[in-house]
Design a protein around this motif. Sequence first.
Motif, PDB file in Angstrom:
ATOM      1  N   LYS A   4      11.515  -6.388  -4.450  1.00  0.00           N
ATOM      2  CA  LYS A   4      10.063  -6.517  -4.553  1.00  0.00           C
ATOM      3  C   LYS A   4       9.477  -7.019  -3.236  1.00  0.00           C
ATOM      4  N   ILE A   5      10.150  -7.958  -2.620  1.00  0.00           N
ATOM      5  CA  ILE A   5       9.681  -8.463  -1.321  1.00  0.00           C
ATOM      6  C   ILE A   5       9.644  -7.315  -0.316  1.00  0.00           C
ATOM      7  N   ASP A   6      10.670  -6.453  -0.358  1.00  0.00           N
ATOM      8  CA  ASP A   6      10.676  -5.281   0.523  1.00  0.00           C
ATOM      9  C   ASP A   6       9.399  -4.485   0.354  1.00  0.00           C
ATOM     10  N   LYS A   7       8.978  -4.363  -0.934  1.00  0.00           N
ATOM     11  CA  LYS A   7       7.782  -3.554  -1.204  1.00  0.00           C
ATOM     12  C   LYS A   7       6.542  -4.188  -0.595  1.00  0.00           C
ATOM     13  N   ILE A   8       6.486  -5.509  -0.662  1.00  0.00           N
ATOM     14  CA  ILE A   8       5.343  -6.210  -0.073  1.00  0.00           C
ATOM     15  C   ILE A   8       5.254  -5.884   1.411  1.00  0.00           C
ATOM     16  N   PHE A   9       6.400  -5.895   2.060  1.00  0.00           N
ATOM     17  CA  PHE A   9       6.400  -5.628   3.501  1.00  0.00           C
ATOM     18  C   PHE A   9       6.316  -4.137   3.795  1.00  0.00           C
ATOM     19  N   ASP A  10       6.714  -3.350   2.789  1.00  0.00           N
ATOM     20  CA  ASP A  10       6.679  -1.903   2.923  1.00  0.00           C
ATOM     21  C   ASP A  10       7.434  -1.523   4.201  1.00  0.00           C
ATOM     22  N   LYS A  11       6.760  -0.775   5.101  1.00  0.00           N
ATOM     23  CA  LYS A  11       7.489  -0.417   6.329  1.00  0.00           C
ATOM     24  C   LYS A  11       7.137  -1.342   7.483  1.00  0.00           C
ATOM     25  N   SER A  12       6.144  -2.218   7.245  1.00  0.00           N
ATOM     26  CA  SER A  12       5.736  -3.071   8.371  1.00  0.00           C
ATOM     27  C   SER A  12       6.754  -4.198   8.567  1.00  0.00           C
ATOM     28  N   LYS A  13       6.985  -4.513   9.806  1.00  0.00           N
ATOM     29  CA  LYS A  13       7.983  -5.542  10.116  1.00  0.00           C
ATOM     30  C   LYS A  13       7.409  -6.934   9.896  1.00  0.00           C
ATOM     31  N   SER A  14       6.116  -7.049  10.131  1.00  0.00           N
ATOM     32  CA  SER A  14       5.495  -8.365   9.948  1.00  0.00           C
ATOM     33  C   SER A  14       4.025  -8.178   9.606  1.00  0.00           C
ATOM     34  N   MET A  15       3.422  -9.228   9.065  1.00  0.00           N
ATOM     35  CA  MET A  15       1.981  -9.171   8.773  1.00  0.00           C
ATOM     36  C   MET A  15       1.391 -10.570   8.944  1.00  0.00           C
ATOM     37  N   ASP A  18      -2.481 -14.466   6.396  1.00  0.00           N
ATOM     38  CA  ASP A  18      -3.448 -14.289   5.304  1.00  0.00           C
ATOM     39  C   ASP A  18      -3.205 -13.002   4.519  1.00  0.00           C
ATOM     40  N   LEU A  19      -2.783 -11.938   5.212  1.00  0.00           N
ATOM     41  CA  LEU A  19      -2.480 -10.702   4.497  1.00  0.00           C
ATOM     42  C   LEU A  19      -1.254 -10.905   3.600  1.00  0.00           C
ATOM     43  N   TYR A  20      -0.264 -11.608   4.124  1.00  0.00           N
ATOM     44  CA  TYR A  20       0.942 -11.920   3.340  1.00  0.00           C
ATOM     45  C   TYR A  20       0.572 -12.724   2.082  1.00  0.00           C
ATOM     46  N   LEU A  21      -0.274 -13.758   2.262  1.00  0.00           N
ATOM     47  CA  LEU A  21      -0.662 -14.597   1.113  1.00  0.00           C
ATOM     48  C   LEU A  21      -1.421 -13.771   0.079  1.00  0.00           C
ATOM     49  N   GLU A  22      -2.294 -12.913   0.577  1.00  0.00           N
ATOM     50  CA  GLU A  22      -3.060 -12.028  -0.313  1.00  0.00           C
ATOM     51  C   GLU A  22      -2.100 -11.221  -1.182  1.00  0.00           C
ATOM     52  N   LYS A  23      -1.016 -10.726  -0.565  1.00  0.00           N
ATOM     53  CA  LYS A  23      -0.071  -9.882  -1.305  1.00  0.00           C
ATOM     54  C   LYS A  23       0.769 -10.704  -2.279  1.00  0.00           C
ATOM     55  N   PHE A  30       3.312  -7.512  -8.010  1.00  0.00           N
ATOM     56  CA  PHE A  30       4.173  -8.612  -7.584  1.00  0.00           C
ATOM     57  C   PHE A  30       3.465  -9.969  -7.580  1.00  0.00           C
ATOM     58  N   GLY A  31       2.124  -9.962  -7.404  1.00  0.00           N
ATOM     59  CA  GLY A  31       1.371 -11.188  -7.116  1.00  0.00           C
ATOM     60  C   GLY A  31       1.463 -12.248  -8.208  1.00  0.00           C
TER      61      GLY A  31
END
Length: 354
Positions: A4-15, A18-23, A30-31
């Motif tokens: 599930k964490i992989d899905k949050i990051f999808d293909k992006s290596k980092s975010m 605030d975007l991470y917290l939003e997700k 997942f939230g």
Amino acid sequence: MMKKIDKIFDKSKSMSLDLYLEKVLYDKNFGYYQKKNPFGIKGDYVTAPNISRVFCEMIAVWLVSFWENLKKPKNINFVELGPGNGDFCLALLTSLKNFPEVSSAINIFLYEKSDKLRKIQKKRIFSKKVKWINDLKKIKKNPVVFFGNEFLDALPIKQFRKINNHIYEKYACLKKNKVDFVFKKALKKQINKLKNYQLLKRDGIIEYPEYGFKELNIVCNKIKKLNGGALFIDYGYKTENNIDTLQSIMNHRFNNIKKNIGNADITSLVNFNLYRKYFNTNGLIVEDVINQSQFLQKMGIIERVEIASNKMGHKEKLDLYSRIQRLIDPSMMGRNFKVIFTKNKNCNFSLAFK
Ligand SMILES: C[S@@+](CC[C@H](N)C(=O)[O-])C[C@H]1O[C@@H](n2cnc3c(N)ncnc32)[C@H](O)[C@@H]1O
């Protein structure tokens, strides 16, 4: 879990943080707030409306006085931002029965981001006065009063680090399938925003609620256009504070922020001086930021409890007094929780703040 964490990051290596917290808090699948009812002993935390209905009564009385100050409009909008499990709204509806004129003038709007919590609210609140709203722009006429208890702390923040005139922004990333945080050189446009709010005076961690400011932009515009104000109660600080206030809570205890992701709440302390500056630069005014204890006592919570407890038995009385103590004792919620009220420049309503 890691899938599930992989899905949050999808293909992006980092975010950005605030975007991470939003997700992790609000992602549909997942939230944290999309799957958990966090309130109460069986949940992760309790809030003032969960602790005592008398807290809500004080806000109701404050609202009635504001309505009077606005010259008793025939229609007034009340918007609760982040209504949680609906406890506050239910208590407000009950309290307003004692004020029939306000009760018939008021339209209550609940602004809730979490589908799960909206469902819980809809199961508990049955009143023609109450509507759910997902876009604050839909409020087009009549004065409007916004209220948020523990709303600001739930909004994702950005974090920056200042070292010797170099500014870096915090990002979340995956390292060996585990969440980690890294700092990257901050963008010029972000640095300018921090400069505008004089946040770069000292080294250390700087917190900036970009999401919060975006949400409040509509709130400010509505107050300027339709008249009214906004009252927020939250835990936070008024001093300059270049420290990391991000915290995670699970089962009423602090949780390691990198663990139980999606199953634990993550919040930050509210920088009240920054919000004050924000409102002042957006055409509104804030006269003062006071403690929850001062606010509730000025609103007469002690007198109210004395009257209410007259008819109570010993056990019930003890229970009520210990709940009120929790709300107003400076070593409990009385000092850490603060109250900010913003309004139009020509508004002279300042009940509890003077
Ligand atoms: C800490 S809870 C407080 C709940 C309630 N006010 C109380 O005092 O019990 C935060 C609430 O704000 C909601 N929320 C957070 N961000 C939001 C947003 N951007 N828009 C609407 N609701 C939001 C959450 O889903 C939750 O209902």
